[in-house]
Design a protein around this motif. Structure first.
Motif, PDB file in Angstrom:
ATOM      1  N   SER A  43       0.869  -1.134   0.088  1.00  0.00           N
ATOM      2  CA  SER A  43       0.078   0.061  -0.009  1.00  0.00           C
ATOM      3  C   SER A  43       0.999   1.291  -0.057  1.00  0.00           C
ATOM      4  N   LEU A  44       0.285   2.355  -0.283  1.00  0.00           N
ATOM      5  CA  LEU A  44       0.942   3.567  -0.168  1.00  0.00           C
ATOM      6  C   LEU A  44       1.463   3.663   1.390  1.00  0.00           C
ATOM      7  N   GLU A  45       0.646   3.373   2.380  1.00  0.00           N
ATOM      8  CA  GLU A  45       1.338   3.307   3.577  1.00  0.00           C
ATOM      9  C   GLU A  45       2.780   2.638   3.837  1.00  0.00           C
ATOM     10  N   THR A  46       2.754   1.471   3.182  1.00  0.00           N
ATOM     11  CA  THR A  46       4.216   0.871   3.162  1.00  0.00           C
ATOM     12  C   THR A  46       5.090   1.211   2.623  1.00  0.00           C
ATOM     13  N   ALA A  47       4.672   1.881   1.394  1.00  0.00           N
ATOM     14  CA  ALA A  47       5.893   2.813   0.652  1.00  0.00           C
ATOM     15  C   ALA A  47       6.455   3.985   1.687  1.00  0.00           C
ATOM     16  N   VAL A  48       5.297   4.737   2.343  1.00  0.00           N
ATOM     17  CA  VAL A  48       5.764   5.863   3.022  1.00  0.00           C
ATOM     18  C   VAL A  48       6.945   5.279   4.289  1.00  0.00           C
ATOM     19  N   SER A  49       6.496   4.172   4.909  1.00  0.00           N
ATOM     20  CA  SER A  49       7.234   3.693   5.758  1.00  0.00           C
ATOM     21  C   SER A  49       8.683   3.235   5.326  1.00  0.00           C
ATOM     22  N   MET A  50       8.915   2.936   4.082  1.00  0.00           N
ATOM     23  CA  MET A  50       9.895   2.402   3.757  1.00  0.00           C
ATOM     24  C   MET A  50      10.837   3.443   2.852  1.00  0.00           C
ATOM     25  N   GLY A  51      10.240   4.706   3.043  1.00  0.00           N
ATOM     26  CA  GLY A  51      11.031   5.794   2.148  1.00  0.00           C
ATOM     27  C   GLY A  51      10.944   5.751   0.747  1.00  0.00           C
ATOM     28  N   ALA A  52      10.020   5.003  -0.001  1.00  0.00           N
ATOM     29  CA  ALA A  52      10.085   4.626  -1.331  1.00  0.00           C
ATOM     30  C   ALA A  52       9.240   5.600  -2.294  1.00  0.00           C
ATOM     31  N   LEU A  53       8.753   6.686  -1.874  1.00  0.00           N
ATOM     32  CA  LEU A  53       8.011   7.714  -2.658  1.00  0.00           C
ATOM     33  C   LEU A  53       8.616   8.055  -3.883  1.00  0.00           C
ATOM     34  N   GLU A  54       9.694   8.574  -3.749  1.00  0.00           N
ATOM     35  CA  GLU A  54      10.483   9.106  -4.784  1.00  0.00           C
ATOM     36  C   GLU A  54      10.704   8.227  -6.066  1.00  0.00           C
ATOM     37  N   GLU A  55      11.101   6.878  -5.600  1.00  0.00           N
ATOM     38  CA  GLU A  55      11.304   5.748  -6.287  1.00  0.00           C
ATOM     39  C   GLU A  55       9.962   5.310  -7.097  1.00  0.00           C
ATOM     40  N   MET A  56       8.815   5.463  -6.522  1.00  0.00           N
ATOM     41  CA  MET A  56       7.737   5.022  -7.046  1.00  0.00           C
ATOM     42  C   MET A  56       7.351   6.148  -8.073  1.00  0.00           C
ATOM     43  N   MET A  57       7.428   7.727  -7.870  1.00  0.00           N
ATOM     44  CA  MET A  57       7.285   8.530  -8.675  1.00  0.00           C
ATOM     45  C   MET A  57       8.059   8.436  -9.976  1.00  0.00           C
TER      46      MET A  57
END
Length: 296
Positions: A43-57
């Motif tokens: 989920s996005l929550e998981t990505a937030v906790s893993m610091g992955a938002l820039e990679e996802m973008m």
């Protein structure tokens, strides 16, 4: 008006099991990242906790859209936050509205909101059947990415993962149903909205002094700059983390400028058919209509 690229949670009509997807949103449409990367981020929550938002973008930018924006229903970006903490009276003119002759308080005023009190972008705010006094409040939201307690102001922004927008809708006559709280009037189901999605936080310059504006049916009602906030973003994180541990996915709704409907004479309450837009530079535009609660 073009859409700010962001990461959003969404549902599709064919997903009858309540499944919430996540993806990359832009004017071109939606890239469904959840079907490609659920093995990495549930989920996005998981990505937030893993610091992955820039990679996802970056991944989303390189892919062709799977759906048109109109095909999906946008949800509140963080669908299961542990905490939503809202800040009251955080712009100078808002303090003056109270006309009590008092200077700004030394500490921020805070109250909680529940997840069900918010809906997503392009969905109606629900005017409850017990009141006609539904009001708007445009605000910027900090999404926490790194946990912390007793966070120093100097390092506070290191705990921010993303930004989004909020229409912190309020049912005004229910704000004074008790002696000392506003919780009831702030928590009617779907009376507020968040979205459209998460914009990764890149540093203090991104939010230090940007324009925040709310329009109702095209008329500008609220307009101010974050550089004028009584309690800045660093101070809010520092103060809140003094009494509660901030966790990834927590959201801090940072306050609204003057100009809510209650401050007009006579008041300008929201009615079905109204269109409310909350916009902030570099974060995007949150748009909602208004509908009455279904009869029971």
């Amino acid at each position: 008006m073009s859409m700010q690229a962001c990461l959003a949670s969404f549902t599709l009509p064919e997903d009858r099991d309540g499944r919430v997807r996540y993806g990359y949103l832009s004017d071109a449409g939606i890239v469904d990242l959840s079907v490609r990367f659920s093995h990495r981020w549930s989920s996005l929550e998981t990505a937030v906790s893993m610091g992955a938002l820039e990679e996802m973008m970056q991944l989303g930018e390189r892919m062709a859209p799977d759906f048109a924006l109109a095909d999906a229903c946008l949800e509140v970006p963080i669908t299961t936050p542990e905490k939503i903490i809202c800040v009251g009276v955080n712009y100078p003119a808002r303090n003056e509205e109270y006309n009590d002759g008092k200077d700004a308080p030394p500490n921020p005023s805070l109250f909680p909101r529940f997840r069900r009190s918010f809906t997503g972008h392009d969905r109606p705010l629900i005017r409850p059947n017990v009141s006609t006094q539904l009001d708007y409040e445009g605000e910027i939201v900090l999404v926490i990415g790194k946990p912390g307690r007793h966070i120093p102001e100097a390092s506070a922004l290191e705990h921010v993962a993303a930004l989004t927008l909020c229409n912190e809708g309020s049912v005004r006559d229910w704000l004074r149903h008790a002696k000392f709280n506003v919780t009831q009037g702030k928590n009617f189901d779907a009376s507020g909205a968040m979205g459209p999605g998460l914009v990764p936080f890149s540093g203090e310059a991104q939010i230090a002094d940007i324009r925040l504006e709310t329009r109702v049916n095209g008329e500008t009602r609220q307009s101010d700059r974050t550089g004028r906030m009584l309690f800045g973003f660093r101070r809010l994180i520092n103060y809140i983390s003094t009494f509660t541990t901030l966790m990834p996915g927590d959201m801090i709704v940072t306050g609204t400028p003057t100009g809510a409907g209650a401050r007009f004479d006579p008041p300008k309450w929201l009615v079905p058919g109204d269109v409310i837009e909350v916009e902030a530079e570099g974060i995007g535009l949150l748009r909602n209509t208004v509908a009455d609660e279904a009869a029971r």
